[in-house]
Design a protein around this motif. Structure first.
Motif, PDB file in Angstrom:
ATOM      1  N   TRP A  56       0.922  -1.158  -0.071  1.00 38.29           N
ATOM      2  CA  TRP A  56       0.131   0.087  -0.062  1.00 38.29           C
ATOM      3  C   TRP A  56       1.053   1.190  -0.135  1.00 38.29           C
ATOM      4  CZ3 TRP A  56      -4.499  -0.982  -1.639  1.00 38.29           C
ATOM      5  CH2 TRP A  56      -5.291  -2.167  -1.520  1.00 38.29           C
ATOM      6  N   ARG A  57       1.862   1.099   0.239  1.00 32.61           N
ATOM      7  CA  ARG A  57       2.975   2.307  -0.102  1.00 32.61           C
ATOM      8  C   ARG A  57       3.385   2.261  -1.474  1.00 32.61           C
ATOM      9  NH1 ARG A  57       8.025   0.345   2.327  1.00 32.61           N
ATOM     10  NH2 ARG A  57       8.125  -0.959   0.382  1.00 32.61           N
ATOM     11  N   ASP A  58       3.640   1.078  -2.032  1.00 24.64           N
ATOM     12  CA  ASP A  58       4.365   0.892  -3.292  1.00 24.64           C
ATOM     13  C   ASP A  58       3.371   1.169  -4.512  1.00 24.64           C
ATOM     14  OD1 ASP A  58       6.649   0.265  -2.170  1.00 24.64           O
ATOM     15  OD2 ASP A  58       6.527  -1.973  -2.515  1.00 24.64           O
ATOM     16  N   ASN A  59       2.108   0.828  -4.387  1.00 25.03           N
ATOM     17  CA  ASN A  59       0.953   0.834  -5.434  1.00 25.03           C
ATOM     18  C   ASN A  59       0.258   2.160  -5.337  1.00 25.03           C
ATOM     19  OD1 ASN A  59       0.581  -2.142  -7.016  1.00 25.03           O
ATOM     20  ND2 ASN A  59       1.538  -2.400  -4.844  1.00 25.03           N
ATOM     21  N   THR A  60       0.520   2.978  -6.202  1.00 26.60           N
ATOM     22  CA  THR A  60       0.072   4.290  -5.998  1.00 26.60           C
ATOM     23  C   THR A  60      -0.681   4.747  -7.248  1.00 26.60           C
ATOM     24  OG1 THR A  60       1.952   5.662  -6.615  1.00 26.60           O
ATOM     25  CG2 THR A  60       1.615   5.212  -4.286  1.00 26.60           C
ATOM     26  N   TYR A  61      -0.910   3.688  -8.142  1.00 27.63           N
ATOM     27  CA  TYR A  61      -1.505   3.995  -9.464  1.00 27.63           C
ATOM     28  C   TYR A  61      -3.122   4.644  -9.399  1.00 27.63           C
ATOM     29  CZ  TYR A  61      -3.977  -0.336  -8.749  1.00 27.63           C
ATOM     30  OH  TYR A  61      -4.788  -1.441  -8.265  1.00 27.63           O
ATOM     31  N   PRO A  62      -3.268   5.332 -10.133  1.00 31.15           N
ATOM     32  CA  PRO A  62      -4.822   5.906 -10.366  1.00 31.15           C
ATOM     33  C   PRO A  62      -5.811   5.023 -10.269  1.00 31.15           C
ATOM     34  CG  PRO A  62      -3.394   6.909 -12.174  1.00 31.15           C
ATOM     35  CD  PRO A  62      -2.716   5.901 -11.656  1.00 31.15           C
ATOM     36  N   GLY A  63      -6.726   5.231  -9.256  1.00 31.21           N
ATOM     37  CA  GLY A  63      -7.622   4.214  -8.834  1.00 31.21           C
ATOM     38  C   GLY A  63      -7.390   2.857  -8.039  1.00 31.21           C
ATOM     39  N   CYS A  64      -6.240   3.151  -7.468  1.00 27.88           N
ATOM     40  CA  CYS A  64      -5.765   1.803  -6.632  1.00 27.88           C
ATOM     41  C   CYS A  64      -6.575   1.901  -5.282  1.00 27.88           C
ATOM     42  CB  CYS A  64      -4.440   2.181  -6.265  1.00 27.88           C
ATOM     43  SG  CYS A  64      -3.593   0.826  -5.228  1.00 27.88           S
ATOM     44  N   ALA A  65      -7.210   0.789  -4.913  1.00 26.29           N
ATOM     45  CA  ALA A  65      -8.022   0.439  -3.937  1.00 26.29           C
ATOM     46  C   ALA A  65      -8.258  -0.884  -3.709  1.00 26.29           C
ATOM     47  CB  ALA A  65      -9.662   1.116  -4.161  1.00 26.29           C
ATOM     48  N   CYS A  66      -8.689  -1.259  -2.185  1.00 30.45           N
ATOM     49  CA  CYS A  66      -8.950  -2.688  -1.840  1.00 30.45           C
ATOM     50  C   CYS A  66     -10.277  -3.312  -2.342  1.00 30.45           C
ATOM     51  CB  CYS A  66      -9.030  -2.595  -0.463  1.00 30.45           C
ATOM     52  SG  CYS A  66      -8.602  -4.304   0.253  1.00 30.45           S
ATOM     53  N   ASP A  67     -10.292  -4.323  -2.780  1.00 32.63           N
ATOM     54  CA  ASP A  67     -11.239  -5.320  -3.200  1.00 32.63           C
ATOM     55  C   ASP A  67     -11.966  -6.139  -2.197  1.00 32.63           C
ATOM     56  OD1 ASP A  67      -9.612  -7.189  -3.192  1.00 32.63           O
ATOM     57  OD2 ASP A  67      -9.538  -7.559  -5.474  1.00 32.63           O
ATOM     58  N   GLN A 195      -9.057  -1.329 -12.242  1.00 37.10           N
ATOM     59  CA  GLN A 195      -9.160  -0.153 -11.364  1.00 37.10           C
ATOM     60  C   GLN A 195      -8.617   0.944 -12.243  1.00 37.10           C
ATOM     61  OE1 GLN A 195      -7.141  -1.136  -7.788  1.00 37.10           O
ATOM     62  NE2 GLN A 195      -9.066  -2.080  -6.577  1.00 37.10           N
ATOM     63  N   LEU A 196      -7.163   0.407 -12.893  1.00 37.26           N
ATOM     64  CA  LEU A 196      -6.686   1.766 -13.634  1.00 37.26           C
ATOM     65  C   LEU A 196      -7.284   2.305 -14.739  1.00 37.26           C
ATOM     66  CD1 LEU A 196      -3.690   3.267 -14.069  1.00 37.26           C
ATOM     67  CD2 LEU A 196      -3.184   1.315 -15.796  1.00 37.26           C
ATOM     68  N   VAL A 197      -7.846   1.294 -15.493  1.00 40.06           N
ATOM     69  CA  VAL A 197      -8.386   1.800 -16.872  1.00 40.06           C
ATOM     70  C   VAL A 197      -9.472   2.754 -16.663  1.00 40.06           C
ATOM     71  CG1 VAL A 197      -9.565   0.852 -18.773  1.00 40.06           C
ATOM     72  CG2 VAL A 197      -7.633  -0.173 -18.247  1.00 40.06           C
ATOM     73  N   PRO A 198     -10.287   2.598 -15.685  1.00 39.49           N
ATOM     74  CA  PRO A 198     -11.572   3.680 -15.710  1.00 39.49           C
ATOM     75  C   PRO A 198     -10.871   5.146 -14.982  1.00 39.49           C
ATOM     76  CG  PRO A 198     -12.118   1.551 -14.758  1.00 39.49           C
ATOM     77  CD  PRO A 198     -10.918   1.277 -15.175  1.00 39.49           C
ATOM     78  N   ALA A 199      -9.891   4.909 -14.186  1.00 40.83           N
ATOM     79  CA  ALA A 199      -9.165   6.194 -13.840  1.00 40.83           C
ATOM     80  C   ALA A 199      -8.448   6.886 -14.680  1.00 40.83           C
ATOM     81  CB  ALA A 199      -8.413   5.607 -12.335  1.00 40.83           C
ATOM     82  N   VAL A 200      -7.701   6.232 -15.698  1.00 39.09           N
ATOM     83  CA  VAL A 200      -7.106   7.054 -16.627  1.00 39.09           C
ATOM     84  C   VAL A 200      -7.631   7.434 -17.911  1.00 39.09           C
ATOM     85  CG1 VAL A 200      -5.079   6.110 -15.710  1.00 39.09           C
ATOM     86  CG2 VAL A 200      -6.129   5.058 -17.907  1.00 39.09           C
TER      87      VAL A 200
END
Length: 527
Positions: A56-67, A195-200
């Motif tokens: 949770w420190r390393d993954n900061t891509y747009p839309g990153c969240a828990c499932d 998560q990424l594709v909808p955010a970008v």
């Protein structure tokens, strides 16, 4: 939730520690808290990064969240956490980990910026000898809390290194890269990509998604949690625990379907309806329909992924990427698209534990060689031939439905009970018996044989190249918690500092009193 910052502490003079925990993500922070609450205060938490947080420190891509629902994806010893969403985002989860570390005073045991380069078991003194970037250290107990989602798996195709634009892995996101008005190619269609594709897509002029295998996707009921709701949960006795229990039950119902493929078909009905409602185009819907049983791969959840793929500037390419030629991304079906930015949402090297090649156990054998590409452990925790080593979230301990934190806390209960027994026994080390480990893992593999994880007709990171499932726990989470709730010393060989061993009597029905209750709050006595 406070946005606490736990500073890295300078190295202290003492170089010998009772327990060294490697990794300060969810597993390492939880281990440090539970060990200290159990009476083990000589604990050192080593983190190679500049701050705690792990994935949770390393993954900061747009839309990153828990499932996994936030209430379930959190420690049971922080029941009053007021989450702002049903499914928390990366920033909130990272802040939760920092505030937990601050709340439990981990600043004095945490050492950031210290990389463990290797470790070797010394039977003469009953200690692990650690080689770190901060110099040599020794420890009686070594806890590996690096987790399975650690080492990114890159895109290994010809020409990728010559791509003229930015190449980003979702776990190594560069926020200085501008996506506005640019053509973005995304490789992968797993948990990060959806998560990424909808955010970008809102910023990019075009998004090209390369999908090798279509995932099963269920709706994600992600809603904000108003402050008023959190206040009500705080005021009603037991409300948060009841909510957590209810969410646990829902997740477990999915796990039941994964263990019984005929039930998985019922869940598929809902997933197909979700796809049909979101995607009207038959050709696109056909490309997004999986050809394997639901649960064989990681089940994904999103209510924005399918609608995003229906947008005119978002293009799905149901093919594997075979090469990169200049700005062109080439697919196995002959597809060639030009991109300005290349994003690899290709996941992690799940079966490759950091340190495995430089962790030497009995007779100098490395963990990598002991596993031979097929990681296995007793109860996902102890590895034969590696005394006083405990692996958190180890082989065959997780599932495709419930929270990893549930499995983690069950392991921590087992860990504290094992160390309590070790301290009281007068021995220097414990090492799981080879026969016990082999028998246990044979039962795991037999139970997995008929589950959807093994028989669902897909290839996944659950399986080693040999086809052996090294990731999934084949039974219910309740059974996992029960198995880890009691520590049985008869499963282990007990070592003295001089190398002599003590073999407890073979297990018999009347020997049940030797089993040590694994209560996390039990006081530990250090040797």
């Amino acid at each position: 939730m406070t946005d606490a910052v736990i500073p890295a502490q300078p190295a202290r003079p003492g170089r010998d520690t009772h327990v060294v925990v490697v990794g300060a993500g969810f597993s390492g922070i939880g281990a440090a808290v539970r060990l200290r609450r159990a009476g083990f205060h000589d604990v050192l938490l080593l983190e190679k990064g500049p701050q705690l947080g792990g994935t949770w420190r390393d993954n900061t891509y747009p839309g990153c969240a828990c499932d996994v629902p936030s209430t379930l994806y959190s420690y049971s010893f922080t029941p009053g956490t007021a989450w702002t969403r049903v499914f928390a985002g990366q920033r909130e989860i990272h802040a939760y980990l920092r505030s937990t570390a601050e709340r439990y005073g981990l600043g004095d045991v945490l050492r950031c910026g210290v990389r463990v380069l290797g470790a070797r078991w010394d039977p003469g003194v009953g200690r692990w000898r650690l080689d770190t970037s901060d110099g040599p250290r020794t420890a009686a107990i070594l806890v590996l809390a690096t987790g399975p989602w650690h080492e990114p798996r890159g895109l290994d195709v010809p020409g990728v290194d010559e791509f003229p634009g930015p190449v980003l892995h979702t776990a190594r996101w560069d926020h200085d890269v501008e996506l506005t008005g640019r053509r973005v190619a995304v490789v992968g269609s797993g948990a990060s990509a959806i998560q990424l594709v909808p955010a970008v897509q809102a910023r990019a002029s075009a998004v090209h998604l390369f999908q090798r295998t279509a995932p099963w996707v269920l709706p994600k009921p992600d809603l904000p949690v108003p402050a008023a709701v959190n206040r009500c949960l705080d005021r009603l006795p037991g409300a948060r625990r009841a909510l957590r229990a209810g969410q646990y039950g829902l997740q477990e119902s999915l796990g039941c379907a994964f263990r019984h493929p005929e039930l998985a078909r019922l869940v598929e009905v809902g997933a197909r309806a979700h796809l049909r409602l979101a995607i009207r185009d038959r050709r696109l819907r056909r490309a997004l329909t999986p050809d394997y049983r639901l649960g064989c791969k990681r089940l994904l959840t999103s209510s924005t992924y399918y609608p995003t793929l229906a947008r005119p500037h978002v293009h799905l390419h149901p093919t594997a990427v075979t090469a990169v030629r200049g700005q062109e991304i080439l697919g196995a079906d002959g597809t060639a698209v030009r991109a300005d930015v290349l994003v690899t949402a290709t996941g992690f090297r799940v079966g490759e534990l950091p340190l495995a090649r430089s962790l030497h156990g009995v007779n100098g054998r490395t963990l990598h060689d002991a596993w031979g590409g097929e990681p296995q452990a007793y109860l996902g925790t102890s590895v034969s031939g590696f005394p006083n080593l405990f692996v958190l979230l180890g082989p065959n301990l997780l599932g495709g439905s419930t929270s990893a934190i549930t499995a983690l806390e069950a392991q921590l209960t087992y860990l504290t009970a094992a160390l309590t027994h070790l301290g009281r026994s007068g021995h220097a080390a414990l090492d799981v018996r080879p026969g016990v480990q082999a028998t246990y893992n044979a039962a795991v593999q037999e139970a997995l044989r008929t589950t959807v994880y093994n028989s669902g007709g897909c290839a996944s990171y659950y399986l080693a190249p040999s086809g052996r499932n090294t990731f999934v726990w084949p039974w219910s989470t309740g059974r996992l918690v029960h198995r880890l709730s009691r520590f049985d010393p008869r499963a282990y060989i007990w070592h003295t500092p001089t190398g002599r061993v003590h073999l407890p009597a073979p297990a018999t029905p009347q020997d049940s009193h030797h089993t040590q209750p694994a209560h996390g709050e039990q006081r530990g006595e250090q040797p």
